[in-house]
Design a protein around this motif. Structure first.
Motif, PDB file in Angstrom:
ATOM      1  N   VAL A   2       6.719   9.360   2.988  1.00  0.00           N
ATOM      2  CA  VAL A   2       6.270   8.258   4.049  1.00  0.00           C
ATOM      3  C   VAL A   2       4.925   7.704   3.625  1.00  0.00           C
ATOM      4  O   VAL A   2       4.646   6.568   3.648  1.00  0.00           O
ATOM      5  CB  VAL A   2       6.578   8.683   5.693  1.00  0.00           C
ATOM      6  N   LYS A   3       3.965   8.730   3.476  1.00  0.00           N
ATOM      7  CA  LYS A   3       2.623   8.236   3.218  1.00  0.00           C
ATOM      8  C   LYS A   3       2.674   7.556   1.796  1.00  0.00           C
ATOM      9  O   LYS A   3       1.726   6.507   1.655  1.00  0.00           O
ATOM     10  CB  LYS A   3       1.691   9.467   3.233  1.00  0.00           C
ATOM     11  N   LEU A   4       3.234   7.965   1.052  1.00  0.00           N
ATOM     12  CA  LEU A   4       3.234   7.378  -0.441  1.00  0.00           C
ATOM     13  C   LEU A   4       3.748   5.885  -0.258  1.00  0.00           C
ATOM     14  O   LEU A   4       3.255   5.021  -0.750  1.00  0.00           O
ATOM     15  CB  LEU A   4       4.007   8.509  -1.366  1.00  0.00           C
ATOM     16  N   PHE A   5       5.097   5.935   0.245  1.00  0.00           N
ATOM     17  CA  PHE A   5       5.494   4.766   0.312  1.00  0.00           C
ATOM     18  C   PHE A   5       4.469   3.452   1.152  1.00  0.00           C
ATOM     19  O   PHE A   5       4.440   2.442   0.551  1.00  0.00           O
ATOM     20  CB  PHE A   5       6.849   4.819   1.266  1.00  0.00           C
ATOM     21  N   LYS A   6       3.961   3.994   2.303  1.00  0.00           N
ATOM     22  CA  LYS A   6       3.206   2.958   3.007  1.00  0.00           C
ATOM     23  C   LYS A   6       1.821   2.668   1.987  1.00  0.00           C
ATOM     24  O   LYS A   6       1.278   1.444   2.155  1.00  0.00           O
ATOM     25  CB  LYS A   6       2.488   3.775   4.300  1.00  0.00           C
ATOM     26  N   THR A   7       1.265   3.669   1.391  1.00  0.00           N
ATOM     27  CA  THR A   7       0.323   3.238   0.464  1.00  0.00           C
ATOM     28  C   THR A   7       0.647   2.230  -0.582  1.00  0.00           C
ATOM     29  O   THR A   7      -0.062   1.278  -0.873  1.00  0.00           O
ATOM     30  CB  THR A   7      -0.396   4.586  -0.155  1.00  0.00           C
ATOM     31  N   ILE A   8       1.715   2.485  -1.370  1.00  0.00           N
ATOM     32  CA  ILE A   8       2.241   1.694  -2.326  1.00  0.00           C
ATOM     33  C   ILE A   8       2.644   0.428  -1.733  1.00  0.00           C
ATOM     34  O   ILE A   8       2.194  -0.647  -2.606  1.00  0.00           O
ATOM     35  CB  ILE A   8       3.427   2.382  -2.978  1.00  0.00           C
ATOM     36  N   ARG A   9       3.286   0.304  -0.456  1.00  0.00           N
ATOM     37  CA  ARG A   9       3.548  -0.802  -0.090  1.00  0.00           C
ATOM     38  C   ARG A   9       2.248  -1.683   0.408  1.00  0.00           C
ATOM     39  O   ARG A   9       2.242  -3.191  -0.087  1.00  0.00           O
ATOM     40  CB  ARG A   9       4.329  -1.029   1.158  1.00  0.00           C
ATOM     41  N   LEU A  10       0.984  -1.151   0.792  1.00  0.00           N
ATOM     42  CA  LEU A  10      -0.221  -1.797   1.134  1.00  0.00           C
ATOM     43  C   LEU A  10      -0.815  -2.481  -0.271  1.00  0.00           C
ATOM     44  O   LEU A  10      -1.306  -3.610   0.032  1.00  0.00           O
ATOM     45  CB  LEU A  10      -1.082  -0.732   1.790  1.00  0.00           C
TER      46      LEU A  10
END
Length: 321
Positions: A34-42
């Motif tokens: 989840v953290k990785l996904f959010k970081t990539i999305r940002l």
């Protein structure tokens, strides 16, 4: 200090009826994804400035190093301990083809005797009963080898058992919770000895060959024929494979002398392996082999086979298996 650490871990998680460590792993994996996904999305949305990205990255790296430090203190230092050779006054033997023939011949005799005792309609114990049987086997072994004393039972059926089949994993030790996790969806002949192997890890034998040898010392003195059979069956698989590399005719001859019930078990295992063959497992084995090499086991996955050297050394010293 590891015996005290392990005892404390088993005290904390031993009463939990399921593999608590597997739950922790699941939560950690989901959190990281989840953290990785959010970081990539940002990043793609250009809402995350690069300086802040590197700040986040440094926090993640600190967390990784912190977890690694806990791993070392709770378990990893065992890779550098004196080990079971120091305790048993044994050195893994450099064995010859003749040594392998003698050892495998004795293993065949013991396997045949225990398998015939079990009979064609044998029903293996439940998982919980097998776990308790392994504990009693270690208690018996501790009469001769006190360092094998195992008091607080903390063996769990892995929640990842079905997934483990496709990864080629039959069991694993959780260094953060002290739990021995057993894949209970493998052929039943494997489970008793796998359990003894994982208990070996719980006692601090980090190297795979040493955990297997500790499992051998316990399994061979069990009063349960299925536990003994599982122990000899697994060790025969390793030893006869080594014999095949130097004398294939002798290895084939060993197979011909196996009881028909053992040959039936071997066919079941081959069918199981065929059903679970996949493209991912070889890469996972490669990764784990590199992990073993980084932790004082330079032969990688072949470290499992090195239990043969310990068994041959035991046979040479005591004249029996």
């Amino acid at each position: 200090i590891f015996p005290q650490i392990a005892a404390f871990q088993r005290f904390l998680t031993g009463f939990i009826p399921f593999a608590f460590g597997d739950i922790l792993y699941t939560i950690a994996i989901i959190y990281l994804l989840v953290k990785l996904f959010k970081t990539i999305r940002l990043l793609f949305q250009r809402k995350l400035k690069w300086p802040y990205f590197f700040l986040r990255l440094s926090c993640y790296l600190k967390a990784v190093f912190g977890i690694y430090l806990i791993f070392l203190l709770a378990w990893g230092l065992n890779y550098d301990r004196l080990g079971i050779g120091y305790q048993t006054h044994l050195v893994p033997a450099v064995y010859s083809a003749e040594d392998l023939k003698m050892v495998t011949n004795e293993l065949v005799e013991k396997m045949n005797a225990d398998r015939r005792m079990m009979g064609s309609e044998y029903q293996y114990q439940t998982n919980r009963e097998i776990f308790n049987t392994s504990k009693r086997a270690y208690q018996t072994a501790s009469d001769s080898f006190p360092f094998l004393a195992y008091k607080k039972l903390n063996i769990k059926s892995s929640l990842y058992s079905r997934l483990s089949n496709y990864m080629g994993v039959t069991g694993y030790y959780n260094p953060f919770t002290g739990e021995a996790n057993v894949n209970v969806w493998v052929p039943r002949v494997y489970i008793p000895y796998v359990t003894c192997h994982e208990v070996g890890h719980q006692l601090g034998y980090a190297k795979e060959s040493e955990a297997s040898f500790a499992g051998f010392l316990a399994g061979r003195v069990s009063n349960d024929e299925a536990m003994r059979y599982s122990t000899y069956f697994d060790l025969f698989s390793y030893a006869n494979r080594q014999l095949y590399n130097v004398d294939s005719a002798a290895a084939h001859n060993n197979y011909r002398h196996l009881d028909t019930l053992i040959k039936k078990d071997i066919r079941e295992i081959r069918e199981f392996n065929r059903r679970n063959r996949n493209a991912v497992e070889p890469y996972l084995r490669l990764i784990y082999g590199k992990y073993l090499q980084l932790n004082s086991q330079p032969t990688g996955m072949l470290a499992y086979d090195e239990v043969v050297g310990w068994v041959v050394a035991y046979w040479k010293k005591y004249g029996k298996i």
